[in-house]
Design a protein around this motif. Structure first.
Motif, short mmCIF file in Angstrom:
data_model
loop_
_atom_site.label_atom_id
_atom_site.label_comp_id
_atom_site.label_asym_id
_atom_site.label_seq_id
_atom_site.Cartn_x
_atom_site.Cartn_y
_atom_site.Cartn_z
N ILE A 1 -25.77 -1.96 29.56
CA ILE A 1 -26.64 -0.73 30.77
C ILE A 1 -26.92 -1.89 31.16
N SER A 2 -26.14 -2.62 32.20
CA SER A 2 -27.33 -3.37 33.41
C SER A 2 -27.03 -4.61 32.57
N ASP A 3 -26.17 -5.01 31.46
CA ASP A 3 -25.80 -6.33 30.68
C ASP A 3 -24.34 -6.67 30.87
N PRO A 4 -23.39 -7.51 30.35
CA PRO A 4 -21.82 -7.63 30.07
C PRO A 4 -21.58 -6.90 29.04
N GLY A 5 -20.73 -6.56 29.53
CA GLY A 5 -19.75 -5.93 28.65
C GLY A 5 -18.02 -4.86 29.01
N TYR A 6 -18.41 -3.92 30.11
CA TYR A 6 -17.86 -3.31 30.53
C TYR A 6 -16.34 -3.60 30.24
N LYS A 7 -15.75 -5.11 31.65
CA LYS A 7 -14.51 -5.43 31.25
C LYS A 7 -14.16 -5.12 29.80
N LEU A 8 -14.71 -6.02 28.77
CA LEU A 8 -15.01 -5.97 27.67
C LEU A 8 -13.34 -4.38 26.87
N VAL A 9 -14.35 -3.94 27.56
CA VAL A 9 -14.15 -2.09 26.18
C VAL A 9 -12.99 -2.44 26.70
N ARG A 10 -13.19 -2.21 27.73
CA ARG A 10 -12.09 -1.86 28.36
C ARG A 10 -10.77 -2.04 28.30
N GLU A 11 -10.46 -3.33 28.23
CA GLU A 11 -9.67 -4.04 27.72
C GLU A 11 -9.08 -4.21 26.26
N VAL A 12 -10.13 -3.83 25.76
CA VAL A 12 -9.99 -3.40 23.83
C VAL A 12 -9.60 -2.18 23.65
N CYS A 13 -9.97 -1.26 24.76
CA CYS A 13 -9.17 0.08 24.71
C CYS A 13 -7.69 0.14 24.91
N ALA A 14 -7.43 -1.28 25.85
CA ALA A 14 -6.35 -1.03 26.58
C ALA A 14 -5.48 -1.50 25.56
N ALA A 15 -6.32 -2.16 24.90
CA ALA A 15 -5.13 -3.22 23.41
C ALA A 15 -5.13 -1.90 22.58
N GLY A 16 -5.45 -1.39 22.52
CA GLY A 16 -5.56 0.29 21.78
C GLY A 16 -6.33 -0.05 20.44
N HIS A 17 -7.01 -0.72 20.02
CA HIS A 17 -8.28 -0.95 19.19
C HIS A 17 -9.35 -0.09 19.30
N ALA A 18 -10.00 -0.12 18.19
CA ALA A 18 -11.23 1.44 18.01
C ALA A 18 -12.71 0.82 18.72
N VAL A 19 -13.45 1.50 19.36
CA VAL A 19 -14.55 1.21 20.21
C VAL A 19 -15.65 2.37 19.57
N PHE A 20 -16.52 2.22 19.08
CA PHE A 20 -17.70 2.68 18.35
C PHE A 20 -18.96 2.47 18.52
N ALA A 21 -19.46 3.63 19.77
CA ALA A 21 -20.67 3.17 19.87
C ALA A 21 -21.57 3.71 19.00
N LEU A 22 -23.13 2.56 18.60
CA LEU A 22 -24.23 3.25 18.11
C LEU A 22 -25.77 3.11 18.19
N PRO A 23 -25.69 4.56 19.11
CA PRO A 23 -26.64 4.95 20.22
C PRO A 23 -28.16 3.72 19.05
N GLY A 24 -28.82 3.40 20.21
CA GLY A 24 -30.39 3.39 19.15
C GLY A 24 -31.36 3.12 20.84
N PRO A 25 -32.05 2.04 21.15
CA PRO A 25 -33.37 1.64 22.22
C PRO A 25 -32.37 1.29 23.43
N SER A 26 -33.19 1.78 24.55
CA SER A 26 -32.77 1.59 25.60
C SER A 26 -34.22 1.89 26.50
N SER A 27 -33.99 1.17 27.19
CA SER A 27 -35.40 0.38 28.42
C SER A 27 -35.37 1.81 29.21
N VAL A 28 -33.91 2.35 29.66
CA VAL A 28 -33.88 3.69 30.33
C VAL A 28 -34.72 4.70 30.70
N LEU A 29 -34.22 4.56 29.14
CA LEU A 29 -34.92 6.71 28.48
C LEU A 29 -35.97 6.50 27.18
N ALA A 30 -36.93 4.99 27.09
CA ALA A 30 -38.47 5.20 27.10
C ALA A 30 -38.83 4.61 27.95
#
Length: 320
Positions: A121-150
């Motif tokens: 969220i306004s930080d690096p990571g999108y391209k990494l997640v995209r390539e990890v998914c394309a390579a067939g590896h698992a991606v897990f999201a651990l929700p938590g703090p967000s200045s947007v929602l706060a």
């Protein structure tokens, strides 16, 4: 005959002992998680906002990829986590991504964190997640703090529909043009702004969006947290008194049903920005779509501005 005890693998024992974290002097174990990339939300200010699942994951993974190791180390030291920290940010991402993919291919577990809040969220990571998914590896999201929602939750503004803009353009002309586009959205707006530009942005918001309610949220969850709620015009008028150090999130209410979307000055700013790079025809079409005003009115004003801009350019050439 009593069976001999199995030999102890000291390397494995030491590794297992290191995978843990501490809370109030209580040491808790953290098993190594399954192979994959873990997107871990971290506190936006108050380190106590971390979740237990996040601590267990950060303590258990092989590597923590983070924007700034110095900032993430404050969190890992607070909870006595000894996982390896590796930098992953916009300047080294091209070189760092293959190494992360290689680690995942070997069965490793990697956590991705930003300096604060939810990764991507306004930080690096999108391209990494995209390539990890394309390579067939698992991606897990651990929700938590967000200045947007706060910020959205404390702004006391409608939350049923909102639009997150991120950071606005740094230059005033581009920023005004973008604000004119955002003014037509029937949703609460949430945007980031830096301390050195927040006063100018508030003035432009008041000019373009008129009398809307808004909130300025500074240093959320931190010691000097501040939330100011008022009409945009009032917030802009008092902007010179703001403490500009820290992180800002601006929240602006949606337009009223009968609101005039663009003032005359805002329309001129929009047309000037469009005429700088587009034809009169394209600039008019864009302004009509955004303002809702009659095409004849906008076309006439665009011709006036185009003529003025042309004369200014000719005048500048004549002075050289």
């Amino acid at each position: 005959m009593r069976a001999k005890p199995a030999p102890i693998n000291t390397t494995e024992a030491a590794d297992a002992a290191s995978r843990g974290f501490s809370i109030d002097a209580h040491r808790l174990s953290a098993p190594k998680p399954a192979a994959g990339l873990y997107l871990v939300a971290t506190p936006i200010g108050n380190l106590g906002d971390i979740t237990l699942r996040a601590l267990q994951t950060l303590a258990g993974v092989d590597v923590i990829a983070c924007e700034d190791t110095r900032i993430t180390r404050r969190l890992t030291e607070r909870y006595d986590i000894s996982a390896q920290l590796k930098p992953y940010h916009e300047h080294n991402a091209e070189a760092a991504r293959p190494k992360i993919l290689q680690a995942l291919a070997a069965g490793g577990s990697v956590a991705l964190v930003s300096d604060a809040g939810t990764p991507l969220i306004s930080d690096p990571g999108y391209k990494l997640v995209r390539e990890v998914c394309a390579a067939g590896h698992a991606v897990f999201a651990l929700p938590g703090p967000s200045s947007v929602l706060a910020a959205l939750s404390v702004a006391a503004l409608p939350t049923d529909r909102f639009f997150f803009e991120g950071f606005l353009p740094a230059k005033s002309a581009a920023r005004k043009s973008r604000l004119a586009e955002l003014a037509r959205l029937d949703a609460t707006l949430v945007m980031f702004e830096s301390g050195n530009r927040v006063q100018d942005t508030l003035a432009e918001l008041a000019e373009i969006m008129g009398t809307r309610e808004a909130a300025i949220c500074r240093e959320l969850t931190k010691l000097h947290e501040e939330v100011s709620r008022a009409m945009l015009s009032e917030l802009a008028r008092e902007a010179h008194t703001l403490e500009t150090r820290g992180e800002f999130v601006l929240v602006i209410a949606p337009p009223a049903a009968d609101a005039d979307m663009l003032t005359s000055d805002a329309l001129d700013d929009l047309l000037r920005a469009q005429l700088a790079t587009n034809s009169v025809k394209d600039a008019v079409a864009h302004a009509v779509a955004l303002s809702g005003r009659p095409r004849r009115e906008i076309y006439a004003r665009a011709l006036e501005l185009a003529k003025s801009l042309h004369e200014d350019l000719r005048g500048g050439d004549g002075e050289d």
